[in-house]
Design a protein around this motif. Sequence first.
Motif, PDB file in Angstrom:
ATOM      1  N   ILE A 177       0.749  -1.226  -0.078  1.00  0.00           N
ATOM      2  CA  ILE A 177      -0.074  -0.029  -0.042  1.00  0.00           C
ATOM      3  C   ILE A 177       0.958   1.288   0.023  1.00  0.00           C
ATOM      4  CG2 ILE A 177      -1.861  -1.088   1.155  1.00  0.00           C
ATOM      5  CD1 ILE A 177      -1.173   0.193   3.811  1.00  0.00           C
ATOM      6  N   ASN A 178       2.102   1.048   0.257  1.00  0.00           N
ATOM      7  CA  ASN A 178       2.990   2.010   0.286  1.00  0.00           C
ATOM      8  C   ASN A 178       3.840   2.282  -1.042  1.00  0.00           C
ATOM      9  OD1 ASN A 178       2.794   3.902   2.872  1.00  0.00           O
ATOM     10  ND2 ASN A 178       2.654   1.732   3.387  1.00  0.00           N
ATOM     11  N   GLY A 179       3.689   1.183  -2.125  1.00  0.00           N
ATOM     12  CA  GLY A 179       4.390   1.155  -3.153  1.00  0.00           C
ATOM     13  C   GLY A 179       5.663   0.454  -3.371  1.00  0.00           C
ATOM     14  N   PHE A 180       5.602  -0.375  -2.324  1.00  0.00           N
ATOM     15  CA  PHE A 180       6.904  -1.330  -2.295  1.00  0.00           C
ATOM     16  C   PHE A 180       6.290  -2.931  -2.714  1.00  0.00           C
ATOM     17  CE2 PHE A 180       8.057   2.075   0.123  1.00  0.00           C
ATOM     18  CZ  PHE A 180       9.513   2.657  -0.252  1.00  0.00           C
ATOM     19  N   ALA A 192      15.830 -14.116  13.742  1.00  0.00           N
ATOM     20  CA  ALA A 192      15.924 -12.926  13.000  1.00  0.00           C
ATOM     21  C   ALA A 192      15.510 -12.946  11.623  1.00  0.00           C
ATOM     22  CB  ALA A 192      17.569 -12.528  12.782  1.00  0.00           C
ATOM     23  N   TRP A 193      14.642 -11.810  11.396  1.00  0.00           N
ATOM     24  CA  TRP A 193      14.156 -11.773  10.247  1.00  0.00           C
ATOM     25  C   TRP A 193      14.824 -10.830   8.841  1.00  0.00           C
ATOM     26  CZ3 TRP A 193       9.783 -14.326   9.222  1.00  0.00           C
ATOM     27  CH2 TRP A 193       8.901 -14.847  10.210  1.00  0.00           C
ATOM     28  N   HIS A 194      14.959 -11.437   7.842  1.00  0.00           N
ATOM     29  CA  HIS A 194      15.636 -10.630   6.775  1.00  0.00           C
ATOM     30  C   HIS A 194      14.759 -10.702   5.573  1.00  0.00           C
ATOM     31  CE1 HIS A 194      19.424 -11.662   8.877  1.00  0.00           C
ATOM     32  NE2 HIS A 194      18.757 -12.864   9.041  1.00  0.00           N
ATOM     33  N   ALA A 195      14.586  -9.526   4.953  1.00  0.00           N
ATOM     34  CA  ALA A 195      13.644  -9.358   3.612  1.00  0.00           C
ATOM     35  C   ALA A 195      14.601  -8.634   2.720  1.00  0.00           C
ATOM     36  CB  ALA A 195      12.491  -8.255   4.310  1.00  0.00           C
ATOM     37  N   SER A 196      13.799  -8.717   1.431  1.00  0.00           N
ATOM     38  CA  SER A 196      14.339  -8.174   0.289  1.00  0.00           C
ATOM     39  C   SER A 196      13.015  -7.533  -0.593  1.00  0.00           C
ATOM     40  CB  SER A 196      15.602  -8.726  -0.506  1.00  0.00           C
ATOM     41  OG  SER A 196      14.855  -9.903  -1.244  1.00  0.00           O
ATOM     42  N   LEU A 197      13.295  -6.338  -1.087  1.00  0.00           N
ATOM     43  CA  LEU A 197      12.183  -5.862  -1.882  1.00  0.00           C
ATOM     44  C   LEU A 197      12.461  -6.129  -3.542  1.00  0.00           C
ATOM     45  CD1 LEU A 197      11.889  -2.468  -0.525  1.00  0.00           C
ATOM     46  CD2 LEU A 197      10.829  -4.341   0.285  1.00  0.00           C
ATOM     47  N   ASP A 198      11.802  -6.056  -4.183  1.00  0.00           N
ATOM     48  CA  ASP A 198      11.852  -6.287  -5.709  1.00  0.00           C
ATOM     49  C   ASP A 198      12.792  -5.291  -6.368  1.00  0.00           C
ATOM     50  OD1 ASP A 198      10.122  -4.163  -5.925  1.00  0.00           O
ATOM     51  OD2 ASP A 198       8.913  -4.892  -7.262  1.00  0.00           O
ATOM     52  N   ASN A 199      13.151  -4.133  -5.908  1.00  0.00           N
ATOM     53  CA  ASN A 199      14.136  -3.106  -6.342  1.00  0.00           C
ATOM     54  C   ASN A 199      15.549  -3.538  -5.833  1.00  0.00           C
ATOM     55  OD1 ASN A 199      13.619  -2.331  -3.399  1.00  0.00           O
ATOM     56  ND2 ASN A 199      13.037  -0.472  -3.855  1.00  0.00           N
ATOM     57  N   GLY A 200      15.654  -4.649  -5.077  1.00  0.00           N
ATOM     58  CA  GLY A 200      16.839  -5.065  -4.478  1.00  0.00           C
ATOM     59  C   GLY A 200      17.367  -4.653  -3.119  1.00  0.00           C
ATOM     60  N   ARG A 213       9.293  -1.415  12.552  1.00  0.00           N
ATOM     61  CA  ARG A 213      10.667  -1.322  11.652  1.00  0.00           C
ATOM     62  C   ARG A 213      10.166  -1.163  10.101  1.00  0.00           C
ATOM     63  NH1 ARG A 213      14.340  -5.388  15.253  1.00  0.00           N
ATOM     64  NH2 ARG A 213      14.306  -4.001  17.120  1.00  0.00           N
ATOM     65  N   ILE A 214       9.402  -1.931   9.680  1.00  0.00           N
ATOM     66  CA  ILE A 214       8.993  -1.806   8.260  1.00  0.00           C
ATOM     67  C   ILE A 214       8.526  -0.567   7.882  1.00  0.00           C
ATOM     68  CG2 ILE A 214       7.169  -2.507   6.524  1.00  0.00           C
ATOM     69  CD1 ILE A 214       9.651  -4.237   6.527  1.00  0.00           C
ATOM     70  N   GLN A 215       7.502  -0.036   9.034  1.00  0.00           N
ATOM     71  CA  GLN A 215       7.095   1.404   8.820  1.00  0.00           C
ATOM     72  C   GLN A 215       8.185   2.553   9.096  1.00  0.00           C
ATOM     73  OE1 GLN A 215       3.474   2.156   8.237  1.00  0.00           O
ATOM     74  NE2 GLN A 215       4.441   4.029   7.891  1.00  0.00           N
ATOM     75  N   ARG A 216       8.940   2.208   9.874  1.00  0.00           N
ATOM     76  CA  ARG A 216      10.359   3.250   9.840  1.00  0.00           C
ATOM     77  C   ARG A 216      10.906   3.523   8.454  1.00  0.00           C
ATOM     78  NH1 ARG A 216      14.633   1.489  13.786  1.00  0.00           N
ATOM     79  NH2 ARG A 216      12.927   1.384  15.118  1.00  0.00           N
ATOM     80  N   PHE A 217      11.118   2.169   7.858  1.00  0.00           N
ATOM     81  CA  PHE A 217      11.709   2.311   6.641  1.00  0.00           C
ATOM     82  C   PHE A 217      10.718   3.004   5.628  1.00  0.00           C
ATOM     83  CE2 PHE A 217      11.666   0.471   2.154  1.00  0.00           C
ATOM     84  CZ  PHE A 217      12.814   0.551   1.769  1.00  0.00           C
ATOM     85  N   ILE A 218       9.626   2.681   5.628  1.00  0.00           N
ATOM     86  CA  ILE A 218       8.776   3.495   4.594  1.00  0.00           C
ATOM     87  C   ILE A 218       8.816   5.081   4.902  1.00  0.00           C
ATOM     88  CG2 ILE A 218       6.306   3.916   4.004  1.00  0.00           C
ATOM     89  CD1 ILE A 218       5.815   0.765   4.599  1.00  0.00           C
TER      90      ILE A 218
END
Length: 254
Positions: A177-180, A192-200, A213-218
């Motif tokens: 909903i925030n474009g990612f 521990a959680w590790h994630a990656s977006l489609d933009n790398g 923490r995701i909201q902080r990144f956004i």
Amino acid sequence: MSWVDVSQRWKLKLQQVDWYLCFGLLFLLFVLLGLSMAAWKLNLVVNDADALPIEAVAIKGERDKTSDEEIQAALRDLMQRSFFSADVNQVQAALEALPWVYQASVRREWPAKLKVYLVEQQVVAHWNGDAWLNIHGQVFDAPKRESVGTLPLLAGPEGQSKLVLTTFRQLSELLKINGFNLHSLSLSPRHAWHASLDNGIMLELGREDKMARIQRFINVYPTLAKQSKSVAKVDLRYDTGLAVGWKNAQEESH
């Protein structure tokens, strides 16, 4: 004792015999023998595949990953039995053993048909590289199919597939909903959680407060995007801040 006396005694005993009961018992014996013979012959016919063969198997249900050839191979031995002796539970088990089949239901249809309804696995993600996850978070192994398409990459310790899938759905919804778009998510043995977006961009989320923490990144990303360098990694495992790793010029040229 004379022969006359013996003869008279036998006549008296014969007169005392209940002939109706004797004939009744004899008749019952013949009936039981007849029923036994009939049951024996019926059993022979019921189990004779030549006398009552299974002539057709009707397959219903949407499927694009399980071929007719796979189904025929799975049922080849079971189809050698008669219509009545074929065990529908064994037929069901044989079909559910096929890699892309999630569930199968089987029933007989007179006079010589088996009706099968198949439900294929609804795959939603790759799991630990070479396995798959279905919509219920269950892990299964199956060969690749072109119809599967592009799926997210999920990973984690054994027994944690449902947790990883649930977390992926939560994080993915917030990011989308925030474009990612969330491309992959993994849970380490130390949780521990590790994630990656489609933009790398790689995101280090740590063990706790994943959504916050995701909201902080956004919130901070618009500022990061204005920089001259491209973001490679964001470490969000801090209580209030974050650390950013940048792509160097050589990486960007490739």
